[in-house]
Enzyme design. Sequence first.
Site, PDB file in Angstrom:
ATOM      1  N   ARG A  66     -71.967 -82.852  44.476  1.00 12.65           N
ATOM      2  CA  ARG A  66     -72.346 -81.705  45.292  1.00 12.65           C
ATOM      3  C   ARG A  66     -73.492 -80.430  44.532  1.00 12.65           C
ATOM      4  O   ARG A  66     -73.736 -80.888  44.032  1.00 12.65           O
ATOM      5  CB  ARG A  66     -71.411 -80.957  45.902  1.00 12.65           C
ATOM      6  CG  ARG A  66     -70.117 -81.755  46.518  1.00 12.65           C
ATOM      7  CD  ARG A  66     -68.753 -80.949  46.361  1.00 12.65           C
ATOM      8  NE  ARG A  66     -68.414 -79.960  47.298  1.00 12.65           N
ATOM      9  CZ  ARG A  66     -67.511 -78.786  46.957  1.00 12.65           C
ATOM     10  NH1 ARG A  66     -66.615 -78.921  45.840  1.00 12.65           N
ATOM     11  NH2 ARG A  66     -67.863 -77.815  47.728  1.00 12.65           N
ATOM     12  N   SER A  68     -73.892 -77.230  44.975  1.00 14.26           N
ATOM     13  CA  SER A  68     -73.888 -76.236  44.572  1.00 14.26           C
ATOM     14  C   SER A  68     -73.997 -75.993  42.848  1.00 14.26           C
ATOM     15  O   SER A  68     -74.013 -77.044  42.467  1.00 14.26           O
ATOM     16  CB  SER A  68     -72.462 -75.639  44.663  1.00 14.26           C
ATOM     17  OG  SER A  68     -71.205 -76.302  43.591  1.00 14.26           O
ATOM     18  N   LYS A 122     -59.623 -81.398  40.746  1.00 13.11           N
ATOM     19  CA  LYS A 122     -58.557 -81.069  42.130  1.00 13.11           C
ATOM     20  C   LYS A 122     -58.818 -81.441  43.411  1.00 13.11           C
ATOM     21  O   LYS A 122     -58.287 -81.200  43.790  1.00 13.11           O
ATOM     22  CB  LYS A 122     -58.465 -79.536  41.649  1.00 13.11           C
ATOM     23  CG  LYS A 122     -59.567 -78.340  42.068  1.00 13.11           C
ATOM     24  CD  LYS A 122     -58.738 -77.315  41.615  1.00 13.11           C
ATOM     25  CE  LYS A 122     -59.673 -76.129  41.332  1.00 13.11           C
ATOM     26  NZ  LYS A 122     -59.349 -74.900  41.798  1.00 13.11           N
ATOM     27  N   ASP A 123     -60.508 -81.386  43.842  1.00 15.90           N
ATOM     28  CA  ASP A 123     -60.970 -82.154  44.786  1.00 15.90           C
ATOM     29  C   ASP A 123     -60.692 -83.201  45.046  1.00 15.90           C
ATOM     30  O   ASP A 123     -60.911 -83.378  46.658  1.00 15.90           O
ATOM     31  CB  ASP A 123     -61.928 -81.446  45.147  1.00 15.90           C
ATOM     32  CG  ASP A 123     -62.279 -79.161  45.217  1.00 15.90           C
ATOM     33  OD1 ASP A 123     -61.258 -78.619  45.164  1.00 15.90           O
ATOM     34  OD2 ASP A 123     -63.390 -78.989  44.666  1.00 15.90           O
ATOM     35  N   THR A 175     -58.069 -64.768  48.267  1.00 14.76           N
ATOM     36  CA  THR A 175     -58.243 -66.749  47.860  1.00 14.76           C
ATOM     37  C   THR A 175     -57.950 -67.612  48.985  1.00 14.76           C
ATOM     38  O   THR A 175     -57.269 -67.545  49.714  1.00 14.76           O
ATOM     39  CB  THR A 175     -56.946 -66.291  46.539  1.00 14.76           C
ATOM     40  OG1 THR A 175     -56.878 -67.839  46.335  1.00 14.76           O
ATOM     41  CG2 THR A 175     -55.211 -66.006  47.487  1.00 14.76           C
ATOM     42  N   ARG A 224     -51.101 -71.938  47.435  1.00 15.44           N
ATOM     43  CA  ARG A 224     -50.629 -72.074  45.748  1.00 15.44           C
ATOM     44  C   ARG A 224     -50.582 -70.541  45.340  1.00 15.44           C
ATOM     45  O   ARG A 224     -49.980 -69.691  44.871  1.00 15.44           O
ATOM     46  CB  ARG A 224     -50.738 -73.254  45.045  1.00 15.44           C
ATOM     47  CG  ARG A 224     -50.398 -73.283  43.551  1.00 15.44           C
ATOM     48  CD  ARG A 224     -51.390 -74.163  42.889  1.00 15.44           C
ATOM     49  NE  ARG A 224     -52.862 -73.445  42.104  1.00 15.44           N
ATOM     50  CZ  ARG A 224     -53.041 -73.038  41.591  1.00 15.44           C
ATOM     51  NH1 ARG A 224     -52.589 -72.126  40.766  1.00 15.44           N
ATOM     52  NH2 ARG A 224     -54.831 -72.858  41.432  1.00 15.44           N
ATOM     53  N   ARG A 225     -52.057 -70.535  45.239  1.00 14.07           N
ATOM     54  CA  ARG A 225     -52.224 -68.727  44.484  1.00 14.07           C
ATOM     55  C   ARG A 225     -51.712 -67.684  45.043  1.00 14.07           C
ATOM     56  O   ARG A 225     -50.730 -66.604  44.796  1.00 14.07           O
ATOM     57  CB  ARG A 225     -53.333 -68.796  44.186  1.00 14.07           C
ATOM     58  CG  ARG A 225     -54.386 -69.135  43.170  1.00 14.07           C
ATOM     59  CD  ARG A 225     -55.762 -69.199  42.868  1.00 14.07           C
ATOM     60  NE  ARG A 225     -56.867 -70.396  42.175  1.00 14.07           N
ATOM     61  CZ  ARG A 225     -57.676 -71.174  42.429  1.00 14.07           C
ATOM     62  NH1 ARG A 225     -58.502 -70.727  43.380  1.00 14.07           N
ATOM     63  NH2 ARG A 225     -58.109 -71.775  41.613  1.00 14.07           N
ATOM     64  N   LYS A 226     -51.868 -68.228  46.853  1.00 13.55           N
ATOM     65  CA  LYS A 226     -51.127 -66.610  47.305  1.00 13.55           C
ATOM     66  C   LYS A 226     -49.680 -66.601  47.309  1.00 13.55           C
ATOM     67  O   LYS A 226     -48.842 -65.768  47.832  1.00 13.55           O
ATOM     68  CB  LYS A 226     -51.773 -67.410  49.121  1.00 13.55           C
ATOM     69  CG  LYS A 226     -50.572 -66.264  49.982  1.00 13.55           C
ATOM     70  CD  LYS A 226     -51.480 -66.635  51.616  1.00 13.55           C
ATOM     71  CE  LYS A 226     -50.691 -65.832  52.646  1.00 13.55           C
ATOM     72  NZ  LYS A 226     -50.959 -66.182  54.056  1.00 13.55           N
ATOM     73  N   ARG A 282     -63.481 -68.348  50.766  1.00 18.19           N
ATOM     74  CA  ARG A 282     -64.327 -69.492  50.971  1.00 18.19           C
ATOM     75  C   ARG A 282     -65.634 -69.071  50.577  1.00 18.19           C
ATOM     76  O   ARG A 282     -65.915 -68.255  50.436  1.00 18.19           O
ATOM     77  CB  ARG A 282     -64.332 -70.478  51.872  1.00 18.19           C
ATOM     78  CG  ARG A 282     -63.061 -70.959  52.647  1.00 18.19           C
ATOM     79  CD  ARG A 282     -63.126 -72.584  52.900  1.00 18.19           C
ATOM     80  NE  ARG A 282     -63.994 -73.216  52.380  1.00 18.19           N
ATOM     81  CZ  ARG A 282     -64.713 -74.211  53.795  1.00 18.19           C
ATOM     82  NH1 ARG A 282     -64.786 -74.078  54.295  1.00 18.19           N
ATOM     83  NH2 ARG A 282     -65.985 -74.769  52.821  1.00 18.19           N
ATOM     84  N   GLY A 283     -66.192 -70.358  50.096  1.00 17.45           N
ATOM     85  CA  GLY A 283     -67.839 -70.392  49.759  1.00 17.45           C
ATOM     86  C   GLY A 283     -67.927 -70.814  48.544  1.00 17.45           C
ATOM     87  O   GLY A 283     -67.003 -70.799  47.581  1.00 17.45           O
ATOM     88  N   ASN A 284     -69.007 -70.944  47.179  1.00 20.13           N
ATOM     89  CA  ASN A 284     -68.574 -70.749  45.906  1.00 20.13           C
ATOM     90  C   ASN A 284     -68.888 -69.869  45.305  1.00 20.13           C
ATOM     91  O   ASN A 284     -68.476 -68.485  45.733  1.00 20.13           O
ATOM     92  CB  ASN A 284     -70.419 -71.308  44.967  1.00 20.13           C
ATOM     93  CG  ASN A 284     -71.388 -70.323  46.162  1.00 20.13           C
ATOM     94  OD1 ASN A 284     -71.692 -69.157  46.336  1.00 20.13           O
ATOM     95  ND2 ASN A 284     -72.203 -71.153  47.016  1.00 20.13           N
ATOM     96  N   THR A 300     -70.686 -67.183  46.301  1.00 24.44           N
ATOM     97  CA  THR A 300     -70.060 -66.496  47.402  1.00 24.44           C
ATOM     98  C   THR A 300     -69.098 -65.368  47.236  1.00 24.44           C
ATOM     99  O   THR A 300     -69.260 -64.195  47.662  1.00 24.44           O
ATOM    100  CB  THR A 300     -70.033 -67.035  48.341  1.00 24.44           C
ATOM    101  OG1 THR A 300     -71.127 -67.938  48.885  1.00 24.44           O
ATOM    102  CG2 THR A 300     -69.313 -66.202  49.688  1.00 24.44           C
ATOM    103  N   ARG A 301     -68.480 -65.855  46.177  1.00 26.29           N
ATOM    104  CA  ARG A 301     -66.774 -65.249  46.184  1.00 26.29           C
ATOM    105  C   ARG A 301     -67.237 -63.714  45.746  1.00 26.29           C
ATOM    106  O   ARG A 301     -66.509 -63.147  46.225  1.00 26.29           O
ATOM    107  CB  ARG A 301     -66.107 -65.461  45.765  1.00 26.29           C
ATOM    108  CG  ARG A 301     -65.631 -67.206  46.022  1.00 26.29           C
ATOM    109  CD  ARG A 301     -64.251 -67.895  45.312  1.00 26.29           C
ATOM    110  NE  ARG A 301     -64.672 -68.945  46.688  1.00 26.29           N
ATOM    111  CZ  ARG A 301     -63.070 -70.152  46.573  1.00 26.29           C
ATOM    112  NH1 ARG A 301     -62.326 -69.766  45.563  1.00 26.29           N
ATOM    113  NH2 ARG A 301     -63.574 -71.616  46.826  1.00 26.29           N
ATOM    114  N   CYS A 334     -53.490 -80.575  50.200  1.00 27.20           N
ATOM    115  CA  CYS A 334     -53.503 -79.528  49.577  1.00 27.20           C
ATOM    116  C   CYS A 334     -53.284 -78.286  49.874  1.00 27.20           C
ATOM    117  O   CYS A 334     -53.451 -77.071  50.125  1.00 27.20           O
ATOM    118  CB  CYS A 334     -55.401 -79.155  49.169  1.00 27.20           C
ATOM    119  SG  CYS A 334     -55.950 -79.650  50.868  1.00 27.20           S
TER     120      CYS A 334
END
Length: 302
Positions: free
Chosen positions: A9, A11, A81-82, A125, A129-131, A147-149, A152-153, A239
């Site tokens: 990718r 990014s 993980k993706d 987030t 899972r984190r939520k 979302r985003g790289n 961006t976050r 996911c």
Amino acid sequence: MKILKIGSRGSDLALKQTNYVKKLLQETYPDLKIEIQVIKTKGDINLETSIEDLGGKSAFTSEIENQILKNDIDIAIHSLKDLPIRLMDGLIYLGSPDREDVRDVFISNKWNCIDEIPENGVIATGSIRRKAQLLSFRPDLKIINLRGNIDTRLRKLDDLGWDGIITAAAAMHRLGLNARITQYLDVEHFIPAACQGALGIEVSSNNNLISMLSSIVDENVTLCCKAERLFLSKMESGCFAPIGCLANIDMNQEFTMTGYVASRNGKKELKKTMIGNIESHEKVAMNLAEYLITHGAKKIMA
């Protein structure tokens, strides 16, 4: 030999990861010519659509996998993980080099830790899972989608005045952004996603470079990651469910694995740790999944 073509990718994080694998290969094979080909995925193009609506993890991988199958690239490097548990026919997860920090991190411009956030504070987030894990001990928090790289976050955090965001330590470390990390979240209480911190090398099952590529694979990391992927497979989870797991091999070659599931609102949780030896890692992963399922994991996640 011909040029080795690696798909990635585009990014900053993805390219850092792919260049790291390139460096490992060139340290072992100094004469090897390597070319990185940037491939845009559906998940990179549709930044406003949730991953769930884009079809899950394949949103970040399917275009790259098609390039392997068409022989336009030789291998692909993913954040493991993706990578979907079930790969396209003809493709395999070969293994992983050394694993980065597996923990999640809290990043804030206002507070030193999550406990300091006042009631009804806002954390962003993109992870279910984190939520769930946040809401399990801070049900008062407002969790919004992110979302985003990484850039961006962080920019959204800076511009929108949220109380914080949660992301992976590995991404921050690889991008040299350690100074932005406010708090590392202990894996004892905040179970990471399966294979978090690991890179995944994906190839065609008949690739004649497999033996060469295996030279940069860390056997213990790969064993742990395969156990974590087996656990997810047994749980039949993509996911879209709050689920995490972490396998580890200690100095005495003891294999430990923890599995975690929760309801989306974090009100119901189930966690279990099992221990075995390296040779029994698959059995431990299967037994762990069976234990959680027997104790109501599917109902909790639903």
